[in-house]
Design a protein around this motif. Structure first.
Motif, PDB file in Angstrom:
ATOM      1  N   LYS A  17      10.268  13.521  16.896  1.00 47.29           N
ATOM      2  CA  LYS A  17      10.564  11.956  17.346  1.00 47.29           C
ATOM      3  C   LYS A  17      10.608  11.319  16.403  1.00 47.29           C
ATOM      4  CE  LYS A  17       9.903  12.734  22.834  1.00 47.29           C
ATOM      5  NZ  LYS A  17       9.372  12.343  23.451  1.00 47.29           N
ATOM      6  N   ARG A  18       9.724  10.954  15.899  1.00 44.24           N
ATOM      7  CA  ARG A  18       9.074  10.402  15.025  1.00 44.24           C
ATOM      8  C   ARG A  18       9.839  10.458  13.381  1.00 44.24           C
ATOM      9  NH1 ARG A  18       2.866   9.498  16.504  1.00 44.24           N
ATOM     10  NH2 ARG A  18       3.272   6.846  17.098  1.00 44.24           N
ATOM     11  N   GLY A  19      10.761  11.196  13.506  1.00 42.74           N
ATOM     12  CA  GLY A  19      10.950  11.972  12.322  1.00 42.74           C
ATOM     13  C   GLY A  19      10.518  12.817  10.945  1.00 42.74           C
ATOM     14  N   ARG A  20       9.537  13.506  11.284  1.00 47.79           N
ATOM     15  CA  ARG A  20       8.313  14.434  11.448  1.00 47.79           C
ATOM     16  C   ARG A  20       8.850  16.029  11.111  1.00 47.79           C
ATOM     17  NH1 ARG A  20       2.618  11.957  13.503  1.00 47.79           N
ATOM     18  NH2 ARG A  20       3.130   9.332  12.549  1.00 47.79           N
TER      19      ARG A  20
END
Length: 99
Positions: A10-13
């Motif tokens: 979700k956080r682009g990780r």
């Protein structure tokens, strides 16, 4: 050629697979750059932030790769060396934005 899949969070990780990190030699706190190519593929490279980093290894106790953070390393540099590193990285970033 090795092809492995990972989900983008979700956080682009995303976690770079262990097998890839081992083969390429990525280590904790390495500075990585990402370059998007015309075919929408992405090249990931380990960046070198200084030419004389080994001079500073003696300032840190224990295993360098495991215990030192990038922030610790940068804090160990003089103000002039920190400025030079910032200028160097800024120029690299600006060059990559042109492409």
């Amino acid at each position: 050629m090795m092809k492995l899949y990972r989900f983008l969070g979700k956080r682009g990780r995303i976690t770079i697979p262990y097998e890839i990190r081992q083969q390429i030699g990525f280590r904790y706190n390495d500075v990585l750059s990402f370059t998007k190519l015309d075919d929408n593929s992405v090249v990931v490279c380990k960046e070198k932030i200084c030419d004389n980093c080994n001079e500073y290894l003696d300032e840190f106790e224990g295993d360098f790769e495991e215990n030192i953070t990038l922030e610790d390393f940068l804090d160990s540099l003089s103000e002039e060396e920190q400025r030079d590193a910032l200028v160097h990285l800024s120029l690299l970033w600006a060059e990559k934005q042109k492409h």
